[in-house]
Enzyme design. Sequence first.
Site, mmCIF file in Angstrom:
data_model
loop_
_atom_site.group_PDB
_atom_site.id
_atom_site.type_symbol
_atom_site.label_atom_id
_atom_site.label_comp_id
_atom_site.label_asym_id
_atom_site.label_seq_id
_atom_site.Cartn_x
_atom_site.Cartn_y
_atom_site.Cartn_z
ATOM 1 N N LYS A 5 1.035 4.216 -2.852
ATOM 2 C CA LYS A 5 0.718 5.620 -2.566
ATOM 3 C C LYS A 5 1.928 6.538 -2.815
ATOM 4 O O LYS A 5 1.776 7.683 -3.233
ATOM 5 C CB LYS A 5 0.200 5.763 -1.134
ATOM 6 C CG LYS A 5 -1.137 5.056 -0.896
ATOM 7 C CD LYS A 5 -2.235 5.578 -1.817
ATOM 8 C CE LYS A 5 -3.604 5.009 -1.489
ATOM 9 N NZ LYS A 5 -4.669 5.550 -2.351
ATOM 10 N N TYR A 38 0.843 -1.211 0.000
ATOM 11 C CA TYR A 38 0.000 0.000 0.000
ATOM 12 C C TYR A 38 0.879 1.262 0.000
ATOM 13 O O TYR A 38 0.633 2.198 -0.766
ATOM 14 C CB TYR A 38 -0.898 -0.048 1.233
ATOM 15 C CG TYR A 38 -1.919 1.058 1.331
ATOM 16 C CD1 TYR A 38 -3.127 0.980 0.630
ATOM 17 C CD2 TYR A 38 -1.696 2.167 2.137
ATOM 18 C CE1 TYR A 38 -4.073 1.985 0.737
ATOM 19 C CE2 TYR A 38 -2.645 3.176 2.245
ATOM 20 C CZ TYR A 38 -3.834 3.080 1.547
ATOM 21 O OH TYR A 38 -4.762 4.084 1.652
HETATM 22 P P1 NAD Z 1 -13.665 2.725 0.653
HETATM 23 O O1 NAD Z 1 -13.345 1.271 0.693
HETATM 24 O O2 NAD Z 1 -14.795 3.235 1.453
HETATM 25 O O3 NAD Z 1 -13.879 3.186 -0.879
HETATM 26 C C1 NAD Z 1 -13.091 2.729 -1.925
HETATM 27 C C2 NAD Z 1 -13.943 2.675 -3.181
HETATM 28 O O4 NAD Z 1 -13.093 2.272 -4.276
HETATM 29 C C3 NAD Z 1 -15.084 1.627 -3.106
HETATM 30 O O5 NAD Z 1 -16.302 2.219 -3.504
HETATM 31 C C4 NAD Z 1 -14.637 0.542 -4.076
HETATM 32 O O6 NAD Z 1 -15.721 -0.139 -4.712
HETATM 33 C C5 NAD Z 1 -13.812 1.353 -5.075
HETATM 34 N N1 NAD Z 1 -12.864 0.516 -5.823
HETATM 35 C C6 NAD Z 1 -11.952 -0.353 -5.318
HETATM 36 N N2 NAD Z 1 -11.281 -0.953 -6.315
HETATM 37 C C7 NAD Z 1 -11.766 -0.436 -7.480
HETATM 38 C C8 NAD Z 1 -11.481 -0.661 -8.857
HETATM 39 N N3 NAD Z 1 -10.553 -1.554 -9.234
HETATM 40 N N4 NAD Z 1 -12.155 0.051 -9.783
HETATM 41 C C9 NAD Z 1 -13.118 0.930 -9.427
HETATM 42 N N5 NAD Z 1 -13.439 1.178 -8.141
HETATM 43 C C10 NAD Z 1 -12.785 0.498 -7.178
HETATM 44 O O7 NAD Z 1 -12.301 3.439 1.054
HETATM 45 P P2 NAD Z 1 -11.944 4.959 1.419
HETATM 46 O O8 NAD Z 1 -11.417 4.947 2.788
HETATM 47 O O9 NAD Z 1 -13.030 5.895 1.066
HETATM 48 O O10 NAD Z 1 -10.698 5.174 0.444
HETATM 49 C C11 NAD Z 1 -10.693 6.104 -0.638
HETATM 50 C C12 NAD Z 1 -9.245 6.402 -1.003
HETATM 51 O O11 NAD Z 1 -8.610 7.041 0.091
HETATM 52 C C13 NAD Z 1 -8.407 5.151 -1.307
HETATM 53 O O12 NAD Z 1 -7.529 5.429 -2.364
HETATM 54 C C14 NAD Z 1 -7.632 4.934 -0.036
HETATM 55 O O13 NAD Z 1 -6.426 4.247 -0.273
HETATM 56 C C15 NAD Z 1 -7.411 6.375 0.392
HETATM 57 N N6 NAD Z 1 -7.084 6.543 1.806
HETATM 58 C C16 NAD Z 1 -7.990 6.172 2.763
HETATM 59 C C17 NAD Z 1 -7.652 6.344 4.097
HETATM 60 C C18 NAD Z 1 -8.583 5.972 5.204
HETATM 61 O O14 NAD Z 1 -8.142 6.024 6.361
HETATM 62 N N7 NAD Z 1 -9.835 5.625 4.939
HETATM 63 C C19 NAD Z 1 -6.397 6.876 4.431
HETATM 64 C C20 NAD Z 1 -5.519 7.237 3.436
HETATM 65 C C21 NAD Z 1 -5.882 7.073 2.112
#
Ligand code: NAD
Length: 241
Positions: free
Chosen positions: A155, A151
């Site tokens: 990133k 991961y």
């Molecule tokens: P989440 O799991 O709620 O949402 C992720 C979304 O991405 C889902 O709707 C899923 O269906 C979609 N997805 C996954 N693989 C896919 C693909 N191959 N094609 C199309 N859609 C796809 O997660 P989140 O927490 O809202 O994360 C959103 C972004 O933020 C991600 O990139 C994650 O890495 C990043 N992020 C999240 C956090 C956290 O703490 N939640 C922290 C840092 C970064």
Amino acid sequence: MAKTAVITGGASGIGKQTAIRLAQLAENIVVVDRNIDGAEELIENLQKAGNGAKAISLDVTDFEAVKKAAAEIKKEFGSIDILVNCAGIRKDGLLAMMKEEAFDQVIDVNLKGTFNMVRHCAPIMMKQKSGSIINIASVAGTMGNAGQTNYSASKAGVIGITKSVARELVSRGVRCNAVAPGFVGTEMTAEFADNEEVIASIPMKRMGKPEEVAELIAFLASDSSAYITGQVINIDGGMDI
Ligand code: NAD
């Protein structure tokens, strides 16, 4: 002219709140997700609120499918003004036990998925001579994190894409920035919500809210940030001080 915002991963979490927030900035909202039911539910609500809105079932890892989707959006709405790359997954594990598939899948969605979207949406923005791309990185990409070699690498790669694209497209009126969240309360982090060790590691002693990240993304999407490009802005309650 009416503006169009495209949000990947918009069916859930940060992407969903971003789509809702960007509906105040852009007349048309396109939610791209492999979870089409979640995307369609959101789109119905945005349409009721008066936005032009469309859900596209798409796996961002599929280069040709992304190309087709970008052309479809351009044909239907006339422009792509804002692109937010939120689609992401994690498959954590200690290095010594990490399977090859866990590395490949995370790189494929988080890094190549971001490349695919930028690759096919940026030419449309370049022709328009305007556009704002916002990629979702993570503090794992700037600080590293034990158990997240795959991961963190994905990133850190997203940050590399962001800076290179910002340099390459600046002369064409297109900006590209990244946000780097810490722990944000979504489905992705549900298992940590009540984890005292995790909360203790955050200087602000709480997880962030997806709405807070959406607000930062909206700033980077708007003309209020017209002089900002190539930046990675942390939103992490002080984790990466
Ligand atoms: P989440 O799991 O709620 O949402 C992720 C979304 O991405 C889902 O709707 C899923 O269906 C979609 N997805 C996954 N693989 C896919 C693909 N191959 N094609 C199309 N859609 C796809 O997660 P989140 O927490 O809202 O994360 C959103 C972004 O933020 C991600 O990139 C994650 O890495 C990043 N992020 C999240 C956090 C956290 O703490 N939640 C922290 C840092 C970064």
